[in-house]
Design a protein around this motif. Structure first.
Motif, PDB file in Angstrom:
ATOM      1  N   THR A 136       0.767  -1.241   0.248  1.00 25.26           N
ATOM      2  CA  THR A 136       0.023  -0.070  -0.064  1.00 25.26           C
ATOM      3  C   THR A 136       0.678   1.470  -0.099  1.00 25.26           C
ATOM      4  O   THR A 136       2.567   1.437   0.686  1.00 25.26           O
ATOM      5  CB  THR A 136      -0.916   0.055   1.335  1.00 25.26           C
ATOM      6  OG1 THR A 136      -0.128   0.777   2.509  1.00 25.26           O
ATOM      7  CG2 THR A 136      -1.723  -1.210   1.493  1.00 25.26           C
ATOM      8  N   GLY A 138       2.259   3.957   1.872  1.00 24.90           N
ATOM      9  CA  GLY A 138       1.829   5.054   2.505  1.00 24.90           C
ATOM     10  C   GLY A 138       1.915   6.598   2.909  1.00 24.90           C
ATOM     11  O   GLY A 138       2.280   7.092   1.767  1.00 24.90           O
ATOM     12  N   ARG A 143      -0.637   6.058   8.821  1.00 22.19           N
ATOM     13  CA  ARG A 143      -1.235   5.994   7.459  1.00 22.19           C
ATOM     14  C   ARG A 143      -1.441   5.111   6.442  1.00 22.19           C
ATOM     15  O   ARG A 143      -0.002   5.803   5.685  1.00 22.19           O
ATOM     16  CB  ARG A 143      -1.261   7.767   7.270  1.00 22.19           C
ATOM     17  CG  ARG A 143      -2.990   8.122   6.224  1.00 22.19           C
ATOM     18  CD  ARG A 143      -3.304   9.191   6.727  1.00 22.19           C
ATOM     19  NE  ARG A 143      -3.179  10.306   5.687  1.00 22.19           N
ATOM     20  CZ  ARG A 143      -3.279  10.846   5.115  1.00 22.19           C
ATOM     21  NH1 ARG A 143      -2.333  12.045   6.141  1.00 22.19           N
ATOM     22  NH2 ARG A 143      -3.544  11.372   3.918  1.00 22.19           N
ATOM     23  N   ARG A 144      -1.794   4.176   5.570  1.00 20.96           N
ATOM     24  CA  ARG A 144      -1.429   3.645   4.566  1.00 20.96           C
ATOM     25  C   ARG A 144      -3.307   3.711   4.044  1.00 20.96           C
ATOM     26  O   ARG A 144      -3.866   4.198   4.194  1.00 20.96           O
ATOM     27  CB  ARG A 144      -1.545   2.823   4.772  1.00 20.96           C
ATOM     28  CG  ARG A 144      -0.917   1.757   5.826  1.00 20.96           C
ATOM     29  CD  ARG A 144      -1.118   0.033   6.095  1.00 20.96           C
ATOM     30  NE  ARG A 144      -2.067  -0.057   6.491  1.00 20.96           N
ATOM     31  CZ  ARG A 144      -2.483  -0.441   8.024  1.00 20.96           C
ATOM     32  NH1 ARG A 144      -2.206   0.053   8.849  1.00 20.96           N
ATOM     33  NH2 ARG A 144      -3.682  -1.459   7.416  1.00 20.96           N
ATOM     34  N   VAL A 148      -3.147   0.742  -3.392  1.00 19.35           N
ATOM     35  CA  VAL A 148      -2.916  -0.508  -2.896  1.00 19.35           C
ATOM     36  C   VAL A 148      -2.776  -2.091  -4.468  1.00 19.35           C
ATOM     37  O   VAL A 148      -3.438  -1.772  -5.320  1.00 19.35           O
ATOM     38  CB  VAL A 148      -4.439  -1.004  -2.629  1.00 19.35           C
ATOM     39  CG1 VAL A 148      -4.056  -2.466  -1.584  1.00 19.35           C
ATOM     40  CG2 VAL A 148      -4.543  -0.048  -1.427  1.00 19.35           C
ATOM     41  N   ILE A 181       4.644  -0.810   2.777  1.00 18.15           N
ATOM     42  CA  ILE A 181       4.454  -0.065   2.844  1.00 18.15           C
ATOM     43  C   ILE A 181       5.075   0.986   2.270  1.00 18.15           C
ATOM     44  O   ILE A 181       6.598   1.070   2.640  1.00 18.15           O
ATOM     45  CB  ILE A 181       4.422   0.770   4.095  1.00 18.15           C
ATOM     46  CG1 ILE A 181       3.569  -0.226   4.896  1.00 18.15           C
ATOM     47  CG2 ILE A 181       3.929   2.138   4.602  1.00 18.15           C
ATOM     48  CD1 ILE A 181       2.691  -0.400   4.423  1.00 18.15           C
ATOM     49  N   SER A 216      -7.933   2.108   6.835  1.00 22.15           N
ATOM     50  CA  SER A 216      -6.929   1.199   6.015  1.00 22.15           C
ATOM     51  C   SER A 216      -7.173   1.114   4.869  1.00 22.15           C
ATOM     52  O   SER A 216      -8.512   1.566   4.085  1.00 22.15           O
ATOM     53  CB  SER A 216      -7.796  -0.509   6.605  1.00 22.15           C
ATOM     54  OG  SER A 216      -7.459  -0.415   8.357  1.00 22.15           O
ATOM     55  N   ALA A 217      -6.802   0.106   4.209  1.00 20.50           N
ATOM     56  CA  ALA A 217      -5.755   0.187   2.443  1.00 20.50           C
ATOM     57  C   ALA A 217      -7.007  -0.543   1.677  1.00 20.50           C
ATOM     58  O   ALA A 217      -7.104  -1.527   2.794  1.00 20.50           O
ATOM     59  CB  ALA A 217      -4.993   0.166   2.345  1.00 20.50           C
TER      60      ALA A 217
END
Length: 225
Positions: A136, A138, A143-144, A148, A181, A216-217
């Protein structure tokens, strides 16, 4: 447009844009929102294709006929999700199943309402993709977000988890130790667009809403994509 590649081609990283939602909070499907000279659905396709992803696929649902008529999606294959109203998860499943017939080793997933995501961010996340990878973007500590990357080996598991308005977030949370990430804050903005009808009519502009820092991603939210 064919989704397959020739045997001599390098491993393919596919692109999947989720653009089926009705945009209930905004008064219109986000695919039909104009932002800085083009429709959001067109912008996302250009970003994904410009990053070198191939094949590219767009999932439509709400107002699909109008989107097909108004948007230039010639660089991608368009598929419809007749169950779009059940939530983002159904669109993710439709997209992954459509890509199952290709030789893509992985797919980059992007939501239609994130025009701040750049081609460079997509390239970074897609770099070194394999069938087993998960990655994903970052955007700072804890924080993602999108884009994706889902390796092909994970597609069946993601489909099983993508229910209602949940995307791949639950699947990724169960495998955080395997998720790469990729720092992208210097080249992208993961805010989604907030377009109240009154503000749109008055200014023709969009208001970006950053996701929660703990989001969440690939998690869906009602009305998104």
């Amino acid at each position: 447009m064919q989704l397959s590649r020739t045997p001599a081609s390098p491993p393919a990283v596919a692109a999947l844009e989720l653009a089926a939602g009705a945009g209930r909070r905004f008064g219109r499907p986000k695919a039909l929102v104009h932002h800085r000279g083009s429709l959001l659905v067109e912008r996302a396709v250009r970003t994904l294709v410009g990053a070198g992803c191939s094949p590219a696929l767009v999932v439509l649902g709400a107002a699909a006929a109008r989107v097909r008529a108004d948007a230039d999606l010639s660089a991608a294959r368009v598929v419809g999700n007749p169950r779009w109203a059940t939530g983002l998860g159904s669109s993710l499943r439709v997209g992954l199943r459509a890509l199952a017939g290709t030789d893509a080793v992985a797919v980059v997933v992007l939501l239609v309402d994130m025009p701040g995501v750049s081609a460079e961010a997509v390239r970074r996340v897609a770099a070194g993709a394999t069938p087993a990878c998960l990655a994903t973007a970052g955007y700072g500590p804890g924080r993602r977000g999108h884009p994706v990357l889902l390796g092909r080996e994970h597609w069946p598991g993601v489909c099983a988890c993508a229910v209602g308005d949940s995307g791949a977030g639950g699947y990724l949370r169960q495998r955080l130790d395997r998720v790469r990430i990729v720092p992208c804050a210097d080249v992208a903005d993961d805010a989604d667009l907030d377009l109240p009808p009154a503000a749109t009519a008055a200014t023709g502009s969009a208001t970006a809403t950053p996701p929660a820092a703990t989001g969440s991603a690939a998690d869906g939210r009602p009305g998104r994509g």
